[in-house]
Design a protein around this motif. Structure first.
Motif, PDB file in Angstrom:
ATOM      1  N   VAL A  20      77.072  43.632  42.041  1.00  0.00           N
ATOM      2  CA  VAL A  20      76.081  44.681  41.812  1.00  0.00           C
ATOM      3  C   VAL A  20      75.178  44.250  40.659  1.00  0.00           C
ATOM      4  O   VAL A  20      75.539  43.386  39.850  1.00  0.00           O
ATOM      5  N   GLU A  22      74.293  45.581  37.881  1.00  0.00           N
ATOM      6  CA  GLU A  22      74.843  45.771  36.532  1.00  0.00           C
ATOM      7  C   GLU A  22      75.707  44.573  36.126  1.00  0.00           C
ATOM      8  O   GLU A  22      75.600  44.049  35.015  1.00  0.00           O
ATOM      9  N   ASP A  23      76.548  44.123  37.044  1.00  0.00           N
ATOM     10  CA  ASP A  23      77.410  42.972  36.762  1.00  0.00           C
ATOM     11  C   ASP A  23      76.604  41.680  36.623  1.00  0.00           C
ATOM     12  O   ASP A  23      76.888  40.852  35.761  1.00  0.00           O
ATOM     13  N   ASP A 113      88.636  50.924  44.936  1.00  0.00           N
ATOM     14  CA  ASP A 113      88.610  51.679  43.682  1.00  0.00           C
ATOM     15  C   ASP A 113      87.955  50.887  42.546  1.00  0.00           C
ATOM     16  O   ASP A 113      88.227  51.119  41.381  1.00  0.00           O
ATOM     17  N   ARG A 114      87.058  49.983  42.894  1.00  0.00           N
ATOM     18  CA  ARG A 114      86.391  49.162  41.882  1.00  0.00           C
ATOM     19  C   ARG A 114      85.603  50.007  40.893  1.00  0.00           C
ATOM     20  O   ARG A 114      85.664  49.786  39.684  1.00  0.00           O
ATOM     21  N   ALA A 115      84.865  50.983  41.391  1.00  0.00           N
ATOM     22  CA  ALA A 115      84.074  51.849  40.513  1.00  0.00           C
ATOM     23  C   ALA A 115      84.988  52.645  39.582  1.00  0.00           C
ATOM     24  O   ALA A 115      84.671  52.841  38.403  1.00  0.00           O
ATOM     25  N   LYS A 116      86.122  53.080  40.099  1.00  0.00           N
ATOM     26  CA  LYS A 116      87.059  53.846  39.275  1.00  0.00           C
ATOM     27  C   LYS A 116      87.608  52.977  38.142  1.00  0.00           C
ATOM     28  O   LYS A 116      87.652  53.403  36.991  1.00  0.00           O
ATOM     29  N   ARG A 118      86.171  50.360  36.834  1.00  0.00           N
ATOM     30  CA  ARG A 118      85.077  50.073  35.914  1.00  0.00           C
ATOM     31  C   ARG A 118      84.865  51.240  34.952  1.00  0.00           C
ATOM     32  O   ARG A 118      84.698  51.047  33.752  1.00  0.00           O
ATOM     33  N   SER A 119      84.890  52.466  35.471  1.00  0.00           N
ATOM     34  CA  SER A 119      84.701  53.624  34.585  1.00  0.00           C
ATOM     35  C   SER A 119      85.880  53.786  33.630  1.00  0.00           C
ATOM     36  O   SER A 119      85.696  54.178  32.472  1.00  0.00           O
ATOM     37  N   ARG A 122      85.303  51.313  30.846  1.00  0.00           N
ATOM     38  CA  ARG A 122      84.278  51.819  29.934  1.00  0.00           C
ATOM     39  C   ARG A 122      84.846  52.869  28.992  1.00  0.00           C
ATOM     40  O   ARG A 122      84.564  52.868  27.797  1.00  0.00           O
TER      41      ARG A 122
END
Length: 137
Positions: A20, A22-23, A113-116, A118-119, A122
């Motif tokens: 993505v 961002e990465d 669950d990559r987005a999970k 990542r959050s 963070r």
């Protein structure tokens, strides 16, 4: 630093060759500030294929909020990194390189669950910075 070579190197390091934006931006920033070695290396690789244009030559596809390296892009990167390249009297065109090295890379499933994750990363970083500020005061 050669932007196009760097993009190829970053994308090939990701599962399924997709990253993505961002990465990609984060990885580019890290490499851009990593010192002269990276800039020299990408410049040296870029000289092996002087007419490199990752988008118009179909080496990278844009879409779904990110970029993905194509099999042709993998072949060109592999060619640029090969030692035998230095012995050639003239650099081949992108079409010749892709014809020499057709690769079938099995795709890896990206984690759902990559987005999970990542959050969560963070949030852990935020908490860590807050603790560091609190102890520094």
């Amino acid at each position: 630093m050669n932007f196009q070579v760097t993009v190829l190197k970053i994308l090939v390091s990701y599962p399924d060759g997709f990253a993505v934006m961002e990465d990609l931006k984060r990885d580019m920033a890290i490499l851009a500030t990593s010192g002269r070695d990276w800039a020299d290396r990408t410049r040296r690789l870029a000289t092996r294929v002087p007419d490199l244009d990752i988008f118009s030559q179909g080496l990278v596809d844009r879409g779904s909020g990110g970029w993905k390296i194509t099999p042709k892009g993998r072949a060109v990167l592999k060619y640029m990194e090969s030692r035998a390249t230095a012995e050639l009297s003239h650099p081949p065109t992108i079409v010749e390189v892709a014809a020499v090295e057709p690769t079938m890379v099995p795709s890896l499933r990206q984690s759902t669950d990559r987005a999970k994750r990542r959050s969560e990363r963070r949030e852990r970083r935020r908490e860590s910075r807050a603790r560091a500020r609190a102890t520094a005061s």
